[in-house]
Design a protein around this motif. Sequence first.
Motif, PDB file in Angstrom:
ATOM      1  N   ILE A 266      41.008  38.644  41.870  1.00  0.00           N
ATOM      2  CA  ILE A 266      41.312  38.588  43.317  1.00  0.00           C
ATOM      3  C   ILE A 266      42.286  39.718  43.686  1.00  0.00           C
ATOM      4  O   ILE A 266      42.096  40.417  44.689  1.00  0.00           O
ATOM      5  CB  ILE A 266      41.900  37.199  43.695  1.00  0.00           C
ATOM      6  N   ILE A 267      43.301  39.904  42.829  1.00  0.00           N
ATOM      7  CA  ILE A 267      44.262  40.993  43.097  1.00  0.00           C
ATOM      8  C   ILE A 267      43.549  42.350  43.004  1.00  0.00           C
ATOM      9  O   ILE A 267      43.779  43.240  43.840  1.00  0.00           O
ATOM     10  CB  ILE A 267      45.441  40.928  42.094  1.00  0.00           C
ATOM     11  N   ALA A 268      42.648  42.490  42.023  1.00  0.00           N
ATOM     12  CA  ALA A 268      41.909  43.751  41.874  1.00  0.00           C
ATOM     13  C   ALA A 268      41.071  44.027  43.118  1.00  0.00           C
ATOM     14  O   ALA A 268      40.965  45.173  43.576  1.00  0.00           O
ATOM     15  CB  ALA A 268      41.022  43.690  40.637  1.00  0.00           C
ATOM     16  N   LEU A 269      40.476  42.974  43.676  1.00  0.00           N
ATOM     17  CA  LEU A 269      39.659  43.130  44.887  1.00  0.00           C
ATOM     18  C   LEU A 269      40.532  43.473  46.095  1.00  0.00           C
ATOM     19  O   LEU A 269      40.186  44.332  46.898  1.00  0.00           O
ATOM     20  CB  LEU A 269      38.899  41.835  45.172  1.00  0.00           C
ATOM     21  N   ARG A 270      41.676  42.790  46.181  1.00  0.00           N
ATOM     22  CA  ARG A 270      42.560  43.009  47.328  1.00  0.00           C
ATOM     23  C   ARG A 270      43.174  44.407  47.292  1.00  0.00           C
ATOM     24  O   ARG A 270      43.264  45.078  48.313  1.00  0.00           O
ATOM     25  CB  ARG A 270      43.678  41.971  47.334  1.00  0.00           C
ATOM     26  N   LEU A 305      31.118  37.881  40.603  1.00  0.00           N
ATOM     27  CA  LEU A 305      31.716  39.206  40.821  1.00  0.00           C
ATOM     28  C   LEU A 305      30.664  40.229  41.209  1.00  0.00           C
ATOM     29  O   LEU A 305      30.887  41.066  42.088  1.00  0.00           O
ATOM     30  CB  LEU A 305      32.441  39.675  39.554  1.00  0.00           C
ATOM     31  N   MET A 306      29.499  40.142  40.560  1.00  0.00           N
ATOM     32  CA  MET A 306      28.432  41.094  40.892  1.00  0.00           C
ATOM     33  C   MET A 306      27.986  40.898  42.342  1.00  0.00           C
ATOM     34  O   MET A 306      27.733  41.865  43.054  1.00  0.00           O
ATOM     35  CB  MET A 306      27.274  40.926  39.918  1.00  0.00           C
ATOM     36  N   ALA A 307      27.915  39.628  42.747  1.00  0.00           N
ATOM     37  CA  ALA A 307      27.531  39.341  44.144  1.00  0.00           C
ATOM     38  C   ALA A 307      28.581  39.906  45.101  1.00  0.00           C
ATOM     39  O   ALA A 307      28.236  40.526  46.116  1.00  0.00           O
ATOM     40  CB  ALA A 307      27.387  37.836  44.324  1.00  0.00           C
ATOM     41  N   ILE A 308      29.863  39.715  44.756  1.00  0.00           N
ATOM     42  CA  ILE A 308      30.943  40.226  45.630  1.00  0.00           C
ATOM     43  C   ILE A 308      30.852  41.746  45.722  1.00  0.00           C
ATOM     44  O   ILE A 308      30.874  42.324  46.814  1.00  0.00           O
ATOM     45  CB  ILE A 308      32.327  39.817  45.082  1.00  0.00           C
ATOM     46  N   LEU A 309      30.745  42.383  44.567  1.00  0.00           N
ATOM     47  CA  LEU A 309      30.718  43.850  44.540  1.00  0.00           C
ATOM     48  C   LEU A 309      29.482  44.381  45.267  1.00  0.00           C
ATOM     49  O   LEU A 309      29.524  45.425  45.913  1.00  0.00           O
ATOM     50  CB  LEU A 309      30.754  44.357  43.097  1.00  0.00           C
ATOM     51  N   PHE A 310      28.377  43.628  45.160  1.00  0.00           N
ATOM     52  CA  PHE A 310      27.141  44.062  45.802  1.00  0.00           C
ATOM     53  C   PHE A 310      27.271  44.022  47.326  1.00  0.00           C
ATOM     54  O   PHE A 310      26.817  44.920  48.023  1.00  0.00           O
ATOM     55  CB  PHE A 310      25.985  43.172  45.331  1.00  0.00           C
TER      56      PHE A 310
END
Lengths: 472, 154
Positions: A266-270, A305-310
């Motif tokens: 989550i931190i990496a995404l934020r 994660l793949m869905a989020i990144l996609f």
Amino acid sequence: MTFFSAFIFPPLLGCLLIAPFLQHTRFPQKILFLSAVSFPIGYGACSLLLFFAYLVAPPVATWTTLVAGLGIMIFSVKKLLSSFRPTRLSFWAKSIGPFSLPKFNLLPTVFLITGFLLFVFILIRTLDFYSLTISLNVFGGWDAYYFWALKAKFMFRAPAEWQNLFSPDLFWTHPDYPLLLPGSLAWGWLWLGKEAFLWAPFLAIGFYLSCAFLLIWYLTSTVSAFTGYLGASFFLILGPCFFWAVHFYADVPLSFFIAGATLTAIIALREKEEKLWRVSGLLSGLAAWTKNEGILFILSFSCLLMAILFFEKIKSKRQFSRRLYCFLSGAILPVLAILILKTFLGTTGDYLGSGRTLFDYLTLLFSGWDRVLLLLNAYRKSVTSFTLWRGLWGFFLIAVFYLGFRNGRSRYKWVPVGIFLLVNLGYAVAILTSPYNLEWQIQTAFERLLLHTVPLVLAFSFETLALSPNHQ
Amino acid sequence: MLKDRLKVERNGLPSWTRIARVVFYGVAFLLVITSRKPSAPPQAYPLRRILFGGHSAMFKSPGFEFGSLKPFLPQTGKVSFIMDIPYDPHDARMEPFCAAQAHLAPLVLTPFPSERVAIINCSNAAMAIRRSHETNYRIIQGPSGGKAIAVKQP
């Protein structure tokens, strides 16, 4: 000296293994994070090194592990120093966190001191009760003594024949189980030169407290230090978490790795920091290296994660593959160890290698609604028990509704909810297709399965319900 | 303007949010502070002093009673383990088998009468002799308190 170094070496290794990935990133509260993850990652790394050393050269495994560990530490220190910039000092100073107040403000200071004192009080009480409880049963529960410690004994007593622990004659010890706990136990025994029976309680309390420190780090970073201490104190009063920690089961370590991997992601995404994906990957891999349920987690987590990144607004395909590569490269060693174990060593299991066909699984899965209802009833009974969970699931439910109401897509707050649903859906399918009696499964394993997502659920609930003005 | 001011606090949060925050923190704080650990039994206190005082010999691991058989057993390899009743994984009476395995590792114990050497662990000497006959073993050591070492008969 030997005794002292056995305690210090793995956390130091864990700290130095992670520190280069945090350097020059916008990762919040680095020191708090390192204090939370050094112990679990250090012991995870030691168990992995021991496993690979046993595969290659069992008689010299202890020395190989030591040399490899020292090599990693020297390499990390060199890497940290080579890219050290004095201008970054202020950044590190800021990351000390709750103790660095930019200007004196009475109310937050009072809250901070209150939260800290509350945490210290609960911590001392927990440690006191822990030491009393282990004195009554220093060898732990069934799984701890007959599964994890037994495997460790094979590794410690006969390094040349350690692979006997996968013998089909020991089918009742589940030869296909991952080896993070046995490896950590054996590593400590090898270092100390004896089967020190206080080593298992030491590992158990280390993982248990790491969960509390992880909550302090995350909630301090996202809300406030007071919320961090309150969340950690709340975790320490939860009966099931303490109960399974004091019986030295692998469920508390698994819950740490599940929460650690998700919260770091989550931190990496934020913060949009690629390097942090490696840390999340390593923690996910170690979850799989702890228990079979961790394999289910890493699969669910990777898909999510793949869905989020996609669906993310990623500028290029290269950026997508770069993040995925970082995550996978972090997870590679534990996942490789699992693949070797499942393919060549512990080839029989309750699911993989059980000889059952897809038809058998489907028959069990759809063998009647009464089984599904029994499972749902078990969920209802467990989550509504105030004695067990002190209202945690009530907080969780309110937080989920609030998030839905406030458009929770912002800042990836919904990720823990997604993980909770995916993991528990997987567990439900696993319980329904288990070769064992359903009621017995619910009686013996259900509470532990629910426990796996507890630190994550707690972090999510406290972050959401704290209604921090920064995150609205 | 005044209405808006009343609705929104200085920090940008609507007032109901601020009330909800206070309620959440208050409830969580109360839950923590009112929690109680169950009281430990009185024998836990002297045991803790012994445990952390370095007197570890006081604590016997499950299966320690099989330690007396160690000199008569091979260091590694496989050995059968015979009990009063044939092996049943769902029977609680199988725990001595698990305890013996934990104590005698790296020796691998099998609950079936298939190996050349066997440990016989029965409730009494007469039962040990009976089970050794049933499973075609000859006792070479014991039986003492229902425990014996036996070898497979040709």
